[in-house]
Design a protein around this motif. Sequence first.
Motif, mmCIF file in Angstrom:
data_model
loop_
_atom_site.group_PDB
_atom_site.id
_atom_site.type_symbol
_atom_site.label_atom_id
_atom_site.label_comp_id
_atom_site.label_asym_id
_atom_site.label_seq_id
_atom_site.Cartn_x
_atom_site.Cartn_y
_atom_site.Cartn_z
ATOM 1 N N GLY A 1 -4.114 8.431 -9.773
ATOM 2 C CA GLY A 1 -3.608 7.263 -9.067
ATOM 3 C C GLY A 1 -2.297 6.748 -9.630
ATOM 4 N N GLU B 1 -9.777 9.485 -5.982
ATOM 5 C CA GLU B 1 -8.496 9.479 -6.665
ATOM 6 C C GLU B 1 -8.685 10.169 -8.000
ATOM 7 O OE1 GLU B 1 -5.010 9.029 -6.027
ATOM 8 O OE2 GLU B 1 -5.742 7.207 -5.057
ATOM 9 N N SER C 1 0.480 5.671 -8.172
ATOM 10 C CA SER C 1 1.030 4.436 -7.594
ATOM 11 C C SER C 1 0.281 3.213 -8.109
ATOM 12 C CB SER C 1 1.036 4.487 -6.067
ATOM 13 O OG SER C 1 -0.258 4.691 -5.548
ATOM 14 N N TRP D 1 0.883 -1.173 0.000
ATOM 15 C CA TRP D 1 0.000 0.000 0.000
ATOM 16 C C TRP D 1 0.913 1.212 0.000
ATOM 17 C CZ3 TRP D 1 -0.934 4.398 2.813
ATOM 18 C CH2 TRP D 1 -2.211 4.953 2.787
ATOM 19 N N SER E 1 -8.215 4.000 -1.303
ATOM 20 C CA SER E 1 -8.673 5.392 -1.448
ATOM 21 C C SER E 1 -10.138 5.449 -1.846
ATOM 22 C CB SER E 1 -7.878 6.118 -2.535
ATOM 23 O OG SER E 1 -6.528 6.184 -2.203
ATOM 24 N N LYS F 1 -7.540 8.384 1.930
ATOM 25 C CA LYS F 1 -6.815 7.200 1.438
ATOM 26 C C LYS F 1 -7.138 5.956 2.269
ATOM 27 C CE LYS F 1 -4.745 9.680 -1.660
ATOM 28 N NZ LYS F 1 -5.115 9.582 -3.054
ATOM 29 N N SER G 1 -5.261 -0.416 -3.149
ATOM 30 C CA SER G 1 -5.579 0.998 -3.004
ATOM 31 C C SER G 1 -6.922 1.102 -2.299
ATOM 32 C CB SER G 1 -5.651 1.680 -4.367
ATOM 33 O OG SER G 1 -6.051 3.026 -4.206
ATOM 34 N N HIS H 1 0.452 5.296 -0.433
ATOM 35 C CA HIS H 1 -0.379 6.487 -0.609
ATOM 36 C C HIS H 1 -0.039 7.486 0.491
ATOM 37 C CE1 HIS H 1 -3.005 4.304 -3.396
ATOM 38 N NE2 HIS H 1 -3.011 3.314 -2.528
ATOM 39 N N GLY I 1 4.270 5.830 2.856
ATOM 40 C CA GLY I 1 3.575 7.103 2.806
ATOM 41 C C GLY I 1 3.842 7.966 4.024
#
Length: 181
Positions: A106, A103, A108, A32, A100, A40, A98, A34, A61
């Motif tokens: 995105g 977004e 990543s 992960w 999130s 997120k 992800s 973010h 992150g």
Amino acid sequence: VADKYNSILIQNFIDISRCSETHNPKGKTVTWAHRLSSEKRPEIFIEIAKNMPDYNFILCGEGNLKQKILSSMPKNCKYLGSPTNLKKIFEKTSVFISTSDQEAFGYSVGEAILSGVPVVSFAVGLGKDFADVTIKDKFTISDWISAIKKCSGKRSKYSQKLIENYNEKIFCDKWSRIICG
């Protein structure tokens, strides 16, 4: 819409040099990467990790939820800060998730897909069209676990489609048409 208003849509592109040529489909490593902020939803990632002790989890992150998230991480989860390039991490990754709820693009997610890493995501940003498994808005942690297990051992089925639609050449060609006519 672009034709109606005599406009050109110039989409983002993903720099393929930031992507890994290999990933670890046989492993059990979920990544992960973010911003550690409420939209997120990193707490979902932590709950998944707590419920999958036989998998390894990588968290990347920075953000205002950092201390809260780090203090709740289980033993099978490793925090790597905020690396500027995820290429080496994707080489060790089996599945990228992800969590999130919003977004715009995105990056990543795109970098994971182009690295061949299967993605589990909500239907936002690139996850909407390119995630290997899309999670519904009303979900359980079991939904995420099932999706991760479904993707483990595979390669993302969208790598080629993504590079065909979000590559540097398309991006530069559109800008060239605007500037040069």
